[in-house]
Enzyme design. Structure first.
Site, PDB file in Angstrom:
ATOM      1  N   GLU A   1       0.534  -1.490  -0.123  1.00  0.00           N
ATOM      2  CA  GLU A   1      -0.334  -0.172   0.036  1.00  0.00           C
ATOM      3  C   GLU A   1       0.921   1.067   0.156  1.00  0.00           C
ATOM      4  O   GLU A   1       1.207   2.260   1.263  1.00  0.00           O
ATOM      5  CB  GLU A   1      -0.819  -0.256   1.181  1.00  0.00           C
ATOM      6  CG  GLU A   1      -1.675  -1.376   1.239  1.00  0.00           C
ATOM      7  CD  GLU A   1      -2.242  -1.135   2.369  1.00  0.00           C
ATOM      8  OE1 GLU A   1      -1.981  -0.516   3.570  1.00  0.00           O
ATOM      9  OE2 GLU A   1      -3.668  -1.791   2.866  1.00  0.00           O
TER      10      GLU A   1
ATOM     11  N   ARG B   1       2.911   7.576   0.176  1.00  0.00           N
ATOM     12  CA  ARG B   1       4.179   8.661  -0.748  1.00  0.00           C
ATOM     13  C   ARG B   1       5.158   8.577  -1.781  1.00  0.00           C
ATOM     14  O   ARG B   1       5.404   9.086  -2.196  1.00  0.00           O
ATOM     15  CB  ARG B   1       4.596   9.592   0.587  1.00  0.00           C
ATOM     16  CG  ARG B   1       5.401   9.911   0.799  1.00  0.00           C
ATOM     17  CD  ARG B   1       6.237  10.380   2.197  1.00  0.00           C
ATOM     18  NE  ARG B   1       5.554  10.544   3.214  1.00  0.00           N
ATOM     19  CZ  ARG B   1       5.265  10.655   4.352  1.00  0.00           C
ATOM     20  NH1 ARG B   1       5.264  12.092   3.431  1.00  0.00           N
ATOM     21  NH2 ARG B   1       4.468  10.643   5.448  1.00  0.00           N
TER      22      ARG B   1
ATOM     23  N   ARG C   1       1.867  20.274   6.010  1.00  0.00           N
ATOM     24  CA  ARG C   1       2.896  19.417   6.650  1.00  0.00           C
ATOM     25  C   ARG C   1       3.698  20.155   7.758  1.00  0.00           C
ATOM     26  O   ARG C   1       4.422  19.454   8.633  1.00  0.00           O
ATOM     27  CB  ARG C   1       3.455  18.736   5.706  1.00  0.00           C
ATOM     28  CG  ARG C   1       2.519  17.573   4.711  1.00  0.00           C
ATOM     29  CD  ARG C   1       3.253  16.495   3.886  1.00  0.00           C
ATOM     30  NE  ARG C   1       3.982  15.314   5.047  1.00  0.00           N
ATOM     31  CZ  ARG C   1       4.948  15.400   5.070  1.00  0.00           C
ATOM     32  NH1 ARG C   1       5.939  16.150   4.471  1.00  0.00           N
ATOM     33  NH2 ARG C   1       5.487  14.287   5.626  1.00  0.00           N
TER      34      ARG C   1
ATOM     35  N   TYR D   1       3.608  18.596  11.166  1.00  0.00           N
ATOM     36  CA  TYR D   1       4.770  17.572  11.379  1.00  0.00           C
ATOM     37  C   TYR D   1       5.799  18.867  11.396  1.00  0.00           C
ATOM     38  O   TYR D   1       6.850  17.598  11.495  1.00  0.00           O
ATOM     39  CB  TYR D   1       4.916  16.996  10.436  1.00  0.00           C
ATOM     40  CG  TYR D   1       3.206  16.123  10.168  1.00  0.00           C
ATOM     41  CD1 TYR D   1       2.952  15.603  11.086  1.00  0.00           C
ATOM     42  CD2 TYR D   1       2.775  16.037   8.796  1.00  0.00           C
ATOM     43  CE1 TYR D   1       1.620  14.723  10.530  1.00  0.00           C
ATOM     44  CE2 TYR D   1       2.351  15.682   8.362  1.00  0.00           C
ATOM     45  CZ  TYR D   1       0.947  15.196   9.618  1.00  0.00           C
ATOM     46  OH  TYR D   1      -0.021  14.438   8.845  1.00  0.00           O
TER      47      TYR D   1
ATOM     48  N   CYS E   1      -3.782  34.017   9.972  1.00  0.00           N
ATOM     49  CA  CYS E   1      -3.516  34.519  11.661  1.00  0.00           C
ATOM     50  C   CYS E   1      -3.360  33.541  12.121  1.00  0.00           C
ATOM     51  O   CYS E   1      -3.609  33.654  12.836  1.00  0.00           O
ATOM     52  CB  CYS E   1      -5.275  34.758  11.445  1.00  0.00           C
ATOM     53  SG  CYS E   1      -5.183  35.978  10.067  1.00  0.00           S
ATOM     54  N   GLU E   2      -2.419  32.932  12.270  1.00  0.00           N
ATOM     55  CA  GLU E   2      -1.407  31.589  12.644  1.00  0.00           C
ATOM     56  C   GLU E   2      -0.187  31.952  12.939  1.00  0.00           C
ATOM     57  O   GLU E   2       0.639  31.956  11.150  1.00  0.00           O
ATOM     58  CB  GLU E   2      -2.091  30.066  12.586  1.00  0.00           C
ATOM     59  CG  GLU E   2      -3.721  30.174  12.378  1.00  0.00           C
ATOM     60  CD  GLU E   2      -3.545  29.164  13.793  1.00  0.00           C
ATOM     61  OE1 GLU E   2      -2.786  28.472  14.486  1.00  0.00           O
ATOM     62  OE2 GLU E   2      -4.912  28.562  13.348  1.00  0.00           O
TER      63      GLU E   2
HETATM   64  N1  LLP Z   1      -1.452   2.270   4.393  1.00  0.00           N
HETATM   65  C1  LLP Z   1      -1.900   2.270   5.485  1.00  0.00           C
HETATM   66  C2  LLP Z   1      -3.231   2.125   6.655  1.00  0.00           C
HETATM   67  C3  LLP Z   1      -2.076   3.665   6.197  1.00  0.00           C
HETATM   68  O1  LLP Z   1      -2.477   4.122   7.558  1.00  0.00           O
HETATM   69  C4  LLP Z   1      -0.772   4.765   5.112  1.00  0.00           C
HETATM   70  C5  LLP Z   1      -0.987   5.978   5.599  1.00  0.00           C
HETATM   71  C6  LLP Z   1      -0.469   4.148   4.097  1.00  0.00           C
HETATM   72  C7  LLP Z   1      -0.638   2.574   3.972  1.00  0.00           C
HETATM   73  C8  LLP Z   1       0.038   5.373   3.185  1.00  0.00           C
HETATM   74  O2  LLP Z   1       1.501   5.178   4.217  1.00  0.00           O
HETATM   75  P1  LLP Z   1       3.069   5.787   3.278  1.00  0.00           P
HETATM   76  O3  LLP Z   1       3.522   4.742   2.239  1.00  0.00           O
HETATM   77  O4  LLP Z   1       2.112   6.772   2.353  1.00  0.00           O
HETATM   78  O5  LLP Z   1       3.309   6.307   4.523  1.00  0.00           O
HETATM   79  N2  LLP Z   1       0.067  12.639   6.643  1.00  0.00           N
HETATM   80  C9  LLP Z   1       0.964  11.852   6.921  1.00  0.00           C
HETATM   81  C10 LLP Z   1       0.889  10.660   6.596  1.00  0.00           C
HETATM   82  C11 LLP Z   1      -0.115   9.786   7.599  1.00  0.00           C
HETATM   83  C12 LLP Z   1       0.172   8.551   5.927  1.00  0.00           C
HETATM   84  C13 LLP Z   1      -1.287   7.695   6.801  1.00  0.00           C
HETATM   85  N3  LLP Z   1      -1.570   6.098   7.050  1.00  0.00           N
HETATM   86  C14 LLP Z   1       2.302  13.458   6.318  1.00  0.00           C
HETATM   87  O6  LLP Z   1       1.245  14.405   5.905  1.00  0.00           O
HETATM   88  O7  LLP Z   1       3.313  13.055   6.293  1.00  0.00           O
END
Ligand code: LLP
Length: 418
Positions: free
Chosen positions: A273, A276, A312, A316, A342-343
């Protein structure tokens, strides 16, 4: 690698000069490269080809329909977390039998919709959820395929807000409970136990934590085998890190080389899955300089995009490289690049060395393709900018800028206030 490159000091996306797009389309906006998406998808597919995995793009990272269609056309499946995401896939006519559905809070409506769409399986995050899926499946006179999401209690070295695989996190089922469930499979007459799922976090740049988690899952699979419980799928989640600044993340091939022996040992069909990894460096956010302000202590470059567009950095403390669309090779200076919200948290970079810019100059915030637009909001009644895709020397808007009417749709003054 990605397709945003400087040629003669001008930033290009594939064969299109980004400033040409900015002449025609109001800033700020997101811009995606079709070729980078395909390239990153292919890199994973190639690296893992010996197990021929189903690559389910985690569409929470980017749910723009052009992005989804690009990946669906490559044969991608999708990892979803809501019925809204499912409906978007149906809208682009993606094959929903290649969908897996995680989320700790699936509603009845969502479970029914997913069953009707014949998804591959639910990634089940708790026993009460399993009971609920069983109940609903029985009502629909169907069997629901599930993979238990195992929480392996593994700490992934990443930002605390994006680690998911420890028992302090809300995700997945602890091993002891999962074992109990699997032993008592007969209790769940309308459930087909298809597999196991594990996802330990995001932006993980080394394979070690993945391996630690997979080893725990393998142990678990072996204990099931001892009980003559045979599964079909192992879904290893996402989480592969990318380069934002100077990270040295594993390549898809290095990740595959490290993890494939373990995956093969399971003998199960593999689902992945990535979010990113596919889309992060396939998108940028383009914004225009409105004002420069120097208060004697700091110099601020104030731009027309804000934290509502790209959260982001403020959420973070994430680093995104920022470059002008046209390099003038002027001297650099230390600035804060901030939005109009305004933050105090509304910034894209603090104390960043940036080539001297002036009013109306355009900047690109790089690596903004994942968790960019999808996490944006209308805070301060700001309409979101357009999303655009480039393919070769063509570009087209794939989502229009939001206008004021879009923002107040569905809103009215209660009769008792009239
Ligand atoms: N599978 C599941 C069950 C997940 O919860 C996520 C991401 C992914 C796959 C995909 O993960 P990736 O390959 O994208 O790392 N908003 C945060 C990231 C939150 C990730 C949530 N879950 C950011 O901007 O860094």
């Amino acid at each position: 690698m990605h397709d945003f490159k400087f040629k003669n000091n001008e930033l290009y996306c594939e064969n299109v000069k980004v400033s040409t797009i900015a002449k025609q389309i109001e800033t700020p906006f997101y811009l995606y490269s079709h070729h980078t998406l395909v390239d990153h998808f292919t890199k994973i597919k190639e690296a893992f080809k010996t197990v021929n995995p189903l690559i389910c793009f985690a569409m929470k990272a980017n749910d723009n329909m052009a992005v989804l269609k690009t990946l669906a056309d490559q044969g991608a499946g999708f990892d979803i977390v809501s019925v809204g995401e499912l409906k978007k896939l149906q809208k682009i006519k993606a094959d929903t039998t290649k969908v897996v559905f995680a989320s700790v809070g699936k509603t009845e409506e969502e479970i029914i919709a997913a069953m009707n769409a014949k998804i591959l399986f639910f990634n089940v995050e708790s026993q009460p959820e399993l009971d609920e899926i069983n109940r609903i499946a029985k009502k629909l006179k169907k069997n629901a395929a599930v993979a238990l999401r195992i929480n392996p209690d593994v700490e992934a070295p990443t930002h605390a807000k994006i680690t998911t695989g420890t028992l302090k996190n809300k995700f997945g089922i602890d091993l002891a409970t999962a074992r109990e469930i699997m032993k008592n499979q007969k209790k769940y007459a309308n459930i087909k136990f298809s597999g196991l799922h594990v996802h330990i976090g995001s932006q993980i740049i080394k394979s070690d934590p993945f391996i630690t988690a997979i080893k725990k899952v393998i142990e678990f699979i072996n204990s099931l085998k001892a009980d003559k419980i045979i599964l079909e799928y192992l879904d290893i989640g996402g989480g592969l890190g990318i380069i934002y600044k100077d990270e040295k993340p594993q390549t898809a091939q290095e990740f595959a080389d490290a993890i494939l022996p373990y995956l093969k040992e399971t003998g199960l069909k593999i689902v992945m899955e990535p979010g990113r990894f596919i889309v992060g460096n396939a998108g940028i956010f383009v914004t225009k300089v409105l004002y420069i302000k120097d208060n004697g202590v700091k110099k601020f470059v104030i731009v027309d995009g804000g934290m509502n567009d790209l959260m982001r950095p403020s959420l973070y403390d994430a680093y995104h490289e920022i470059v002008p669309l046209k390099r003038k090779a002027t001297e650099q200076e230390q600035v804060d690049i901030v939005g109009p919200i305004c933050e105090s948290g509304d910034y894209f970079a603090k104390d960043r060395m940036l080539e001297k810019v002036q009013k109306n100059d355009l900047l690109a915030i790089m690596s903004a393709g994942a968790y960019g637009y999808v996490m944006s909001s209308n805070y301060n009644v700001r309409g979101r900018g357009a999303e655009i895709m480039v393919k070769g020397n063509k570009f087209e808007i794939t989502k229009k800028r939001e206008r004021f009417e879009d923002l107040i749709r569905g809103e009215s003054i209660p009769s008792f206030l009239k």
